[in-house]
Design a protein around this motif. Structure first.
Motif, PDB file in Angstrom:
ATOM      1  N   LEU A 110       0.809  -1.220   0.000  1.00 32.43           N
ATOM      2  CA  LEU A 110       0.000   0.000   0.000  1.00 32.43           C
ATOM      3  C   LEU A 110       0.840   1.266   0.000  1.00 32.43           C
ATOM      4  N   LEU A 111       2.178   1.177   0.081  1.00 34.07           N
ATOM      5  CA  LEU A 111       3.030   2.362   0.128  1.00 34.07           C
ATOM      6  C   LEU A 111       4.026   2.334  -1.025  1.00 34.07           C
ATOM      7  N   THR A 112       3.528   2.276  -2.263  1.00 40.22           N
ATOM      8  CA  THR A 112       4.414   2.314  -3.431  1.00 40.22           C
ATOM      9  C   THR A 112       4.953   3.709  -3.675  1.00 40.22           C
ATOM     10  N   ASP A 113       4.244   4.718  -3.185  1.00 49.11           N
ATOM     11  CA  ASP A 113       4.677   6.107  -3.370  1.00 49.11           C
ATOM     12  C   ASP A 113       5.713   6.456  -2.309  1.00 49.11           C
ATOM     13  N   ASP A 114       6.833   7.063  -2.750  1.00 52.17           N
ATOM     14  CA  ASP A 114       7.881   7.459  -1.804  1.00 52.17           C
ATOM     15  C   ASP A 114       7.379   8.521  -0.844  1.00 52.17           C
ATOM     16  N   ASP A 115       6.466   9.356  -1.315  1.00 51.31           N
ATOM     17  CA  ASP A 115       5.989  10.452  -0.472  1.00 51.31           C
ATOM     18  C   ASP A 115       5.227   9.911   0.741  1.00 51.31           C
ATOM     19  N   ASP A 116       4.425   8.852   0.558  1.00 55.06           N
ATOM     20  CA  ASP A 116       3.703   8.262   1.697  1.00 55.06           C
ATOM     21  C   ASP A 116       4.674   7.635   2.693  1.00 55.06           C
ATOM     22  N   ALA A 117       5.656   6.911   2.186  1.00 57.91           N
ATOM     23  CA  ALA A 117       6.653   6.326   3.085  1.00 57.91           C
ATOM     24  C   ALA A 117       7.435   7.416   3.812  1.00 57.91           C
ATOM     25  N   PHE A 118       7.753   8.492   3.099  1.00 61.96           N
ATOM     26  CA  PHE A 118       8.462   9.619   3.730  1.00 61.96           C
ATOM     27  C   PHE A 118       7.633  10.199   4.876  1.00 61.96           C
ATOM     28  N   LYS A 119       6.342  10.374   4.666  1.00 61.86           N
ATOM     29  CA  LYS A 119       5.497  10.950   5.723  1.00 61.86           C
ATOM     30  C   LYS A 119       5.404  10.015   6.920  1.00 61.86           C
ATOM     31  N   VAL A 120       5.298   8.705   6.667  1.00 64.05           N
ATOM     32  CA  VAL A 120       5.286   7.754   7.784  1.00 64.05           C
ATOM     33  C   VAL A 120       6.611   7.818   8.551  1.00 64.05           C
ATOM     34  N   TRP A 121       7.711   7.980   7.795  1.00 61.15           N
ATOM     35  CA  TRP A 121       9.041   8.085   8.422  1.00 61.15           C
ATOM     36  C   TRP A 121       9.133   9.322   9.308  1.00 61.15           C
ATOM     37  N   VAL A 122       8.598  10.459   8.830  1.00 62.22           N
ATOM     38  CA  VAL A 122       8.611  11.702   9.630  1.00 62.22           C
ATOM     39  C   VAL A 122       7.728  11.543  10.863  1.00 62.22           C
ATOM     40  N   ILE A 123       6.560  10.908  10.684  1.00 62.00           N
ATOM     41  CA  ILE A 123       5.681  10.678  11.840  1.00 62.00           C
ATOM     42  C   ILE A 123       6.377   9.773  12.852  1.00 62.00           C
ATOM     43  N   PHE A 124       7.113   8.767  12.365  1.00 58.11           N
ATOM     44  CA  PHE A 124       7.882   7.899  13.271  1.00 58.11           C
ATOM     45  C   PHE A 124       8.857   8.725  14.108  1.00 58.11           C
ATOM     46  N   ASN A 125       9.592   9.643  13.461  1.00 60.98           N
ATOM     47  CA  ASN A 125      10.546  10.475  14.205  1.00 60.98           C
ATOM     48  C   ASN A 125       9.844  11.329  15.253  1.00 60.98           C
ATOM     49  N   PHE A 126       8.625  11.760  14.969  1.00 61.05           N
ATOM     50  CA  PHE A 126       7.880  12.585  15.930  1.00 61.05           C
ATOM     51  C   PHE A 126       7.406  11.755  17.129  1.00 61.05           C
ATOM     52  N   LEU A 127       6.979  10.507  16.881  1.00 60.73           N
ATOM     53  CA  LEU A 127       6.402   9.694  17.950  1.00 60.73           C
ATOM     54  C   LEU A 127       7.413   8.777  18.642  1.00 60.73           C
ATOM     55  N   SER A 128       8.611   8.629  18.088  1.00 60.06           N
ATOM     56  CA  SER A 128       9.576   7.707  18.668  1.00 60.06           C
ATOM     57  C   SER A 128      10.136   8.256  19.980  1.00 60.06           C
ATOM     58  N   GLU A 129      10.736   7.349  20.753  1.00 60.03           N
ATOM     59  CA  GLU A 129      11.339   7.724  22.036  1.00 60.03           C
ATOM     60  C   GLU A 129      12.654   8.462  21.800  1.00 60.03           C
ATOM     61  N   ASP A 130      13.062   9.250  22.785  1.00 60.45           N
ATOM     62  CA  ASP A 130      14.297  10.038  22.677  1.00 60.45           C
ATOM     63  C   ASP A 130      15.505   9.200  23.090  1.00 60.45           C
ATOM     64  N   LYS A 131      15.569   7.977  22.580  1.00 61.72           N
ATOM     65  CA  LYS A 131      16.685   7.078  22.856  1.00 61.72           C
ATOM     66  C   LYS A 131      17.145   6.461  21.547  1.00 61.72           C
ATOM     67  N   TYR A 132      18.427   6.186  21.487  1.00 63.06           N
ATOM     68  CA  TYR A 132      19.017   5.661  20.251  1.00 63.06           C
ATOM     69  C   TYR A 132      19.550   4.254  20.498  1.00 63.06           C
ATOM     70  N   PRO A 133      19.346   3.337  19.535  1.00 62.96           N
ATOM     71  CA  PRO A 133      18.649   3.507  18.253  1.00 62.96           C
ATOM     72  C   PRO A 133      17.161   3.769  18.444  1.00 62.96           C
ATOM     73  N   LEU A 134      16.598   4.550  17.510  1.00 62.10           N
ATOM     74  CA  LEU A 134      15.219   5.012  17.640  1.00 62.10           C
ATOM     75  C   LEU A 134      14.236   3.852  17.431  1.00 62.10           C
ATOM     76  N   VAL A 135      13.233   3.789  18.307  1.00 60.66           N
ATOM     77  CA  VAL A 135      12.139   2.829  18.178  1.00 60.66           C
ATOM     78  C   VAL A 135      10.856   3.517  18.607  1.00 60.66           C
ATOM     79  N   ILE A 136       9.743   3.003  18.142  1.00 58.63           N
ATOM     80  CA  ILE A 136       8.431   3.485  18.552  1.00 58.63           C
ATOM     81  C   ILE A 136       7.775   2.422  19.415  1.00 58.63           C
ATOM     82  N   VAL A 137       7.302   2.817  20.578  1.00 60.20           N
ATOM     83  CA  VAL A 137       6.772   1.874  21.562  1.00 60.20           C
ATOM     84  C   VAL A 137       5.346   1.477  21.188  1.00 60.20           C
ATOM     85  N   PRO A 138       4.837   0.374  21.739  1.00 59.23           N
ATOM     86  CA  PRO A 138       3.487  -0.084  21.373  1.00 59.23           C
ATOM     87  C   PRO A 138       2.395   0.951  21.617  1.00 59.23           C
ATOM     88  N   GLU A 139       2.500   1.773  22.664  1.00 61.17           N
ATOM     89  CA  GLU A 139       1.467   2.766  22.937  1.00 61.17           C
ATOM     90  C   GLU A 139       1.367   3.792  21.806  1.00 61.17           C
TER      91      GLU A 139
END
Length: 590
Positions: A110-139
């Motif tokens: 469902l994400l053949t467009d680079d722009d959609d994947a890019f937006k999901v990637w930016v949203i990941f950076n916004f919601l991820s924890e402030d620890k490295y390596p970056l991960v997004i928690v289940p909540e």
């Protein structure tokens, strides 16, 4: 620059740095870092200082630069100079371009467009924890998926996500950016939805979370000069309302600046326009017409909420909600760490208690083994003493039986002697006196024998009492370990009593031996008297022609007469011996 903006910028830069680390060694070549730093300065509107860059990465430095080595330069010469007047989307696209080539694959359904994947990637950076390596928690994953399904007009399936959360928790960590893109692209939580709907939902969530778009839509705006009504695409952000020709946002026609003093109010219908409301800004007032009453009320409420947030100097609702979720997770994590710390302390205390209990148990086992060994030794000694006493008793019994047989034999002989003496009583009055003395002596001997029998009975009673104590000791041994200490005290008391009884028994043994010695003395005296009687018998045989047993007597110092004839001691000597025996007996009983 605030710490929040710094953390927001560091996450895309971390992705870019990690993408440049081709060998996964944690280091990047200096030439690549120079290019990256130049691009960052350009996109963040920070003055580029090539001298500082060359000074920090001198050509004579050996080897590539690690993340820790690059961070001081990044903070000092780039991030601390950022003012916030830059295009966040372009900045993120530059970092995305570097890392997407290495990590993003276009085979997601469902994400053949680079722009959609890019937006999901930016949203990941916004919601991820402030620890490295970056991960997004289940909540945060649940929050994002709810937003997407709501934007797609679907219902949220909590049970499905709970099942997925169990699998996620089993791995012990959250999702990376590329795993999140793969999850959304797989359509696991959006089955039956086409790509265009998913793309629109991602764009809507991206506008809200990243571009801070609180509300957007078509409305009619009244002009200030020509007073005509024109349809425009309005976009509401935390401090401004922008309006464009169309929703592609390419032709911007103006802005309505907002602050805490702005107001919004409904207007009555006029000039053929309905659903009117007025926005009072700094210098101008804007008349707006919504498509229907519902849209009108939604816009008035959204604008009023934005103005209230500006008055309170509060962040946008989605950022405030993220901060609250983060604070709640930190609180729960702190409580979990405290609970784990307490559990570890309790576990340590429990282990210490277990060690102490094990030590005490071993000590008790050792003490029980020692006590058992001592008890076995004591029982063995006691059995040996009992066997020895039994042998001595048997031996004494046989000696006593022999003595009784001898006494019986002597008695029969003495009876014959008495018959013969009676026949000669009239002829020999001197012999009568001698016989009277012998009779008294025999009585004394009988008294001694009775005394000896009484001592033997006392000895038998003491032995019975000793056997009774022995049985009580055997019963005491069978008592449980919990009562062992108390029984040990009773055993010690009984052992002392046993020792006293043993001493008394030994004293009785001594008395018995003394009585035997006295009996032997009496027997010797009896033999002396018999010898004397024999001399008289020889004299009578010489005159009478008969053998008579005559035992001498004394008229000056009359002797006691027993059943067997005159005794070998006087009455005074017998009384003195009885007093001595009574005194010894009273002493042994005490």
């Amino acid at each position: 620059m605030g710490s929040c903006l710094k953390e927001e910028l560091l996450k895309p830069i971390w992705h870019a740095f990690t993408a440049l680390d081709v060998d996964r060694s944690g280091k990047v070549s200096k030439s690549q870092l120079k290019v990256l730093s130049h691009n960052l300065c350009t996109l963040l509107n920070v003055p580029h200082d090539p001298v500082a860059l060359e000074e920090h990465f001198r050509d004579d430095d050996e080897g590539p630069v690690s993340n820790q080595g690059y961070m001081p330069y990044l903070n000092r010469f780039i991030l601390e100079k950022v003012q916030g007047n830059f295009d966040k989307v372009e900045f993120n696209k530059m970092c995305w371009t570097l890392c997407a080539k290495k990590n993003f694959t276009k085979n997601t359904l469902l994400l053949t467009d680079d722009d959609d994947a890019f937006k999901v990637w930016v949203i990941f950076n916004f919601l991820s924890e402030d620890k490295y390596p970056l991960v997004i928690v289940p909540e945060e994953i649940e929050y994002l998926l709810k937003k997407l399904t709501e934007a797609m007009g679907l219902g949220w399936h909590q049970e499905q996500f709970e099942h997925y959360k169990v699998i996620l928790d089993a791995n012990g960590k959250g999702l990376s950016a590329w795993e999140l893109i793969e999850l959304i692209g797989s359509g696991q939580f959006s089955k039956g939805i086409d790509r265009q709907t998913v793309s629109m939902a991602i764009n809507e969530v991206f506008n809200e979370l990243i571009l801070d778009v609180l509300k957007q839509g078509y409305m009619w705006k009244k002009g200030h000069r020509r007073k005509n009504w024109t349809e425009r695409w309005f976009v509401l952000k935390p401090n401004i309302i922008s309006y464009y020709v169309s929703e592609d946002l390419k032709d911007k026609r103006g802005d309505i600046a907002l602050n805490g003093n702005c107001t919004v109010e409904a207007l009555p219908d006029k000039d053929g326009k309905k659903c009117l409301f007025l926005i009072n800004s700094f210098e101008k007032c804007f008349e707006i017409s919504a498509s229907d009453k519902k849209k009108k009320q939604e816009w008035i409420q959204a604008i009023q909420t934005t103005v209230n947030l500006l008055r309170l100097n509060s962040p946008p609702p989605h950022k405030e909600a993220r901060q609250k979720r983060k604070a709640l997770r930190q609180k729960l994590q702190a409580e979990q760490e405290e609970l784990e710390k307490q559990m570890k302390e309790l576990q340590m205390a429990n282990e210490n208690k277990q060690k102490e209990l094990e030590t005490v148990r071993k000590q008790l086992e050792e003490a029980a083994a020692r006590a058992s060994e001592e008890e076995k030794k004591r029982l063995q000694t006691q059995m040996e003493l009992q066997d020895r006493f039994s042998l001595e008793l048997e031996r004494e019994k046989m000696v006593r039986q022999k003595m009784e047989e001898q006494v019986a034999q002597k008695s029969s002989e003495l009876e014959q002697y008495l018959l013969r003496v009676k026949e000669l009583e009239e002829m020999y009055k001197q012999l009568e006196e001698a016989l009277e003395d012998e009779k008294q002596a025999r009585q004394d001997e009988e008294t001694v024998r009775r005394l000896q029998a009484r001592l033997l009975e006392e000895e038998s009673a003491k032995r019975a009492e000793l056997e009774k104590w022995h049985l009580e000791q055997q019963q005491t041994i069978q008592v449980t370990e919990a009562e062992k200490q108390e029984l040990e005290n009773q055993r010690m008391m009984k052992e002392r009593a046993l020792q006293v009884a043993m001493q008394q028994l030994e004293q009785l043994e001594v008395d018995r031996k003394q009585a035997l010695e006295q009996y032997e003395e009496v027997k010797k005296k009896l033999e002396v008297a018999a010898n004397k009687t024999k001399s008289w018998k020889d004299k009578v045989a010489h005159h009478e022609g008969l053998i008579r047993l005559i035992e001498p007597g004394s008229s000056k110092n009359p002797h006691l007469i027993t059943n067997w004839g005159p005794a070998a001691f006087t009455k005074a000597e017998l009384e003195q011996r009885e007093k001595s025996w009574k005194g010894k007996r009273s002493t042994s009983e005490q």
